[in-house]
Enzyme design. Structure first.
Site, PDB file in Angstrom:
ATOM      1  N   CYS A   1       1.122  -1.170  -0.007  1.00 37.98           N
ATOM      2  CA  CYS A   1       0.072   0.182   0.086  1.00 37.98           C
ATOM      3  C   CYS A   1       0.790   1.375  -0.093  1.00 37.98           C
ATOM      4  O   CYS A   1       1.391   1.574  -1.133  1.00 37.98           O
ATOM      5  CB  CYS A   1      -1.101  -0.129   0.974  1.00 37.98           C
ATOM      6  SG  CYS A   1      -2.282   0.971   0.950  1.00 37.98           S
TER       7      CYS A   1
ATOM      8  N   GLU B   1      -1.484  -9.381   3.374  1.00 40.23           N
ATOM      9  CA  GLU B   1      -1.389  -9.958   4.773  1.00 40.23           C
ATOM     10  C   GLU B   1      -2.885 -10.250   5.357  1.00 40.23           C
ATOM     11  O   GLU B   1      -2.812 -11.042   6.301  1.00 40.23           O
ATOM     12  CB  GLU B   1      -0.841  -8.985   5.653  1.00 40.23           C
ATOM     13  CG  GLU B   1      -1.422  -7.608   6.157  1.00 40.23           C
ATOM     14  CD  GLU B   1      -1.229  -6.480   5.230  1.00 40.23           C
ATOM     15  OE1 GLU B   1      -0.780  -6.648   3.819  1.00 40.23           O
ATOM     16  OE2 GLU B   1      -1.252  -5.226   5.630  1.00 40.23           O
TER      17      GLU B   1
ATOM     18  N   HIS C   1      -3.927  -4.981   0.694  1.00 38.84           N
ATOM     19  CA  HIS C   1      -3.208  -5.762   1.686  1.00 38.84           C
ATOM     20  C   HIS C   1      -3.248  -7.100   1.676  1.00 38.84           C
ATOM     21  O   HIS C   1      -4.168  -7.624   2.110  1.00 38.84           O
ATOM     22  CB  HIS C   1      -3.815  -4.968   2.835  1.00 38.84           C
ATOM     23  CG  HIS C   1      -3.529  -3.651   3.196  1.00 38.84           C
ATOM     24  ND1 HIS C   1      -2.389  -3.230   3.882  1.00 38.84           N
ATOM     25  CD2 HIS C   1      -4.090  -2.443   2.832  1.00 38.84           C
ATOM     26  CE1 HIS C   1      -2.383  -1.958   4.043  1.00 38.84           C
ATOM     27  NE2 HIS C   1      -3.522  -1.362   3.219  1.00 38.84           N
TER      28      HIS C   1
END
Ligand code: GLN
Length: 542
Positions: A380, A516, A514
């Site tokens: 990001c 993750e 994102h």
């Protein structure tokens, strides 16, 4: 017919209620049940989106675009069930719903009160959007005794009454502190916490007792006696070396068996927990180690990058290595040479972030990674800064910047005011509110054939979760491409750059989303697997 398990916490905060809920969810799944996990947060913010990560930890984003509490990340990582907007509510949202109805006149002249109007709204939320689930695990944020959580406790008390014991259960997580001078674990705080719960009409059915050492049976008996539960319902929750051992540890102490017995469900078989054994073994017995520097801003509270730290661990699990993280405040590089702090690391990652502070330090770290050929992963803000770095030092656009930091001659990263989502167009004004105005939630992305990310994912169309206001400016695409930056992932309409990479670098990838948030210990995200593999190769070079 969904059964409801209400999870409260007592004695102190930060006992790991979220993890406990997530682990119980995983155990019930292993017994063949479908679960959903939900969290009620007592604060007055409408969602955690406007809170600093230093206050409340990371903001976890769902596919359907809700900005939620980080515990939902634990739920997803442990159960694999994708959370939804309907899985997290705050007092702020409940009140704004109630007040909105009052203004519309929906209450037909009634005096609007906490009971029943607020509590009814809470109950409706808890029971909403459930279809085939066998269990709903509902965590109540905060600690019993807080003024703030009273309406939630009252709502679950009422629900317990309405559903009856066959469909509802109260699980209370407490702490048994060890007093070294007495050489004893103390049960009194637990007794008081249960008393507090009883004072609002809730008798817990199961007690999960956090402790740093085994709990003697005499103490278990004492807790059972004073707290009015069966002795088997007092379950030790001992500290463990890795969070991924929690389901195994709770199972060994009988948590899932007690829950099943309580509801009259079969419990005389051993659930298959091999996934958790596997994950735990790999975490605890790595074959090597890699060092990854995370260069960010919110370093004082580890929870601000919770999912990121977990996803890096998952990348390590997939490569059978331990990932040692060095958290570095980006501002350090505005004072000192990046090389002094980064020459020993095997990978550099710049995570998501907001605001100008530390941005130049991040750009320095990225330049170091690019020039020294250290694997780089930009997430990001970390992608946006990588693009600025490349624009300045590869494409010769000295003044390249992000309009997030103020007006700029070269808005390589700028505010997008319009984009397509599904069938419709989403719009943002320059001066719109800060809350709930980001590009947030799942968006599709097309990967360029022949690119590194196309090989890493193994598919052409992906969906990942976003949370940002600014975008890499597509009008700079040509000059950046000419300088060697490949735009390897784009929104389906080709307007929003979602991924960039440097093909002549060992591993240099920036993503606008994102990844993750979707990584799981038993299903590590491909980008993290590949990044850690690159770091492992790097560790063999240095
Ligand atoms: N601050 C940047 C933006 O709003 C990046 C956000 C992030 O990293 N999540 O676009």
């Amino acid at each position: 017919m969904t059964r409801f398990i209400f999870i409260t916490g007592g004695v102190v905060s930060s006992l790991g209620k979220g993890l406990a809920a997530a682990a119980l969810g995983a155990l019930l799944q292993a017994r063949g049940y479908r679960v959903r996990l939900r969290k009620l947060d007592p604060y007055l913010n409408v969602d955690p989106g406007t809170m600093s990560p230093l206050q409340h930890g990371e903001v976890y984003v769902t596919d359907d675009g809700a900005e939620t509490d980080l515990d939902l990340g634990h739920y997803e990582r442990f159960t694999g069930v994708a959370s939804r907007r309907s899985d997290n509510v705050t007092t702020g949202r409940i009140y704004s719903t109630v007040i909105g109805r009052e203004r519309r006149g929906d209450y037909l002249g009634a005096t609007v009160q906490v009971i029943p109007h607020v509590t009814d709204t809470i109950k409706a939320f808890i029971a909403a959007d459930l279809t085939e689930e066998d269990f709903l695990l509902c965590e109540i944020g905060g600690t019993v005794g807080d003024i703030e959580s009273l309406p939630f406790l009252e709502a679950i008390r009422q629900m317990g009454n309405e559903l009856g014991p066959t469909r509802s259960m109260f699980l209370h997580l407490t702490l048994l502190p060890y007093i070294p001078s007495a050489g004893e674990l103390k049960t009194k705080p637990t007794q008081h916490s249960v008393k507090e719960l009883l004072s609002v009409g809730i008798q817990p059915n199961l007690l999960l007792c956090r402790s740093d050492r085994p709990i003697p049976s005499s103490e278990r008996r004492k807790i059972a006696l004073f707290c009015n539960v069966r002795e088997e319902a007092v379950i030790p929750a001992l500290d463990v070396e890795t969070i991924y051992r929690v389901p195994l540890s709770y199972h060994a102490e009988g948590l899932d068996v007690q829950v099943c017995r309580y509801f009259g469900l079969a419990s005389d078989f051993e659930p298959d927990l091999s996934v958790w054994r596997n994950v735990t073994d790999r975490v605890l017995q790595p074959e090597g180690e890699v060092i990854v520097a995370v260069v960010g801003k919110y370093m004082k509270l580890r929870d601000s990058y919770k999912s990121l730290a977990e996803a890096l661990t998952h990348g390590g699990i997939a490569n059978s290595v331990r990932v040692r993280l060095e958290w570095i405040d980006a501002e350090l590089f505005e004072r000192e040479e990046a090389g002094r702090h980064l020459s020993h690391v095997h990978g550099i990652l710049v995570p998501g972030g907001f605001g100008e502070r530390g941005a130049e330090g991040k750009i320095k770290a990225i330049r170091f990674a690019r020039e020294q050929r250290v694997p780089y992963f930009g997430i990001c803000f970390g992608m946006q800064m990588a693009v600025i770095e490349a624009a300045r030092h590869l494409a010769g656009l000295e003044n390249a910047a992000s309009s997030e930091f103020g007006p700029t001659a070269e808005p390589v990263v700028g505010l997008m005011t319009e984009w397509y989502k599904g069938e419709g167009v989403e719009r943002r004004a320059n001066d719109s509110d800060l809350g709930g105005t980001m590009r947030v939630g799942a968006y599709p992305c097309c990967l360029t054939p022949g690119s590194r990310v196309r090989a890493i994912y193994g598919i052409e169309h992906i969906s990942e979760r976003h949370r940002h206001r600014y975008e890499v400016n597509i009008t700079y695409c040509e000059s950046l491409q000419a300088a060697g930056v490949v735009f390897s992932g784009l929104s389906p309409d080709g307007v929003l750059p979602e991924i960039i990479e440097l093909p002549h670098h060992p591993w240099f990838i920036g993503v606008q989303f994102h990844p993750e948030l979707k990584s799981k210990p038993f299903e590590p995200h491909p980008l993290f697997v590949s990044f850690i593999r690159a770091a492992l190769e790097q560790s063999r070079l240095v």
